[in-house]
Design a protein around this motif. Structure first.
Motif: not given
Length: 213
Positions: A68, A74, A143
């Motif tokens: 991520d 991601d 994130s």
């Protein structure tokens, strides 16, 4: 401590919503908290405390944590997990009530799946929009924000269910607004890129000269 209906509903809603962001974090952190005795898990979630389950969810949690943080990766991860997070969020929410409360379990599954869908789509569109920026820091920041939001919402659901449900209501509304705004932004960027692709490209070669006889 016996969990009442409000607490169970808050836990189901929080797990559904959080699954749309970080499914494996939900599985691992919930199971770990139950195993350590920090919270009392509903009977339908006791399986998450199993050492084998903790090992598997912990491994996937670590993989998702790093995936991520990498631009483009991601987005691919989110796209693949569209088919995992939403049904998993519905299943986890239903498991909070268990088979003994079939009506509540069905309602919780619908709630959990809907919240997982809203948070997942909001996350995916947000990260896709952020990935249009060449610098990686905004991506990592978004994130980390998701990493913090999941345990915070789960903890709130177990300790302050009314507050958790209220916060989830506002967050879901904000997510729906963000989806509309960011979808329009991404569509505009895509159109711009397509126009650039169709634009005539400059060339270094000079036009051929005509020979006059």
């Amino acid at each position: 401590m016996n969990l009442d209906t409000t607490q169970l509903l808050a836990i189901a809603a929080a797990m559904g919503w959080a699954s749309g962001l970080r499914l494996y974090a939900v599985l691992f952190l919930t199971g770990l908290a139950g195993m350590l005795g920090w919270v009392e898990l509903p009977r339908g979630l006791v399986l998450l405390q199993n050492p084998w389950m903790l090992g598997a969810s912990g491994f996937m949690f670590a993989a998702e944590f790093f995936a991520d943080k990498i631009p483009v990766v991601d987005t691919i991860w989110d796209a693949v997990h569209t088919f995992v997070r939403i049904p998993a969020g519905a299943a986890l929410a239903a498991s909070v009530f268990g088979a003994d409360q079939a009506t509540w379990a069905g309602a919780a599954a619908l709630l959990g799946g809907s919240l997982a869908a809203s948070s997942h789509v909001a996350k995916a569109t947000t990260r896709a929009a952020v990935n249009t920026s060449p610098e990686p820091f905004s991506n990592i920041g978004m994130s980390l924000l998701g990493d913090a939001a999941v345990p915070a919402m789960l903890g709130l659901a177990f300790t302050h269910p009314f507050i958790a449900l209220t916060v989830l209501g506002f967050v879901t509304l904000a997510s729906l607004i963000a989806i509309v705004v960011l979808f329009r932004f991404l569509r505009a960027r895509l159109r711009r890129w397509r126009r650039r692709g169709r634009a005539p490209q400059p060339t270094d070669a000079a036009p051929p000269s005509q020979v006059v006889g």
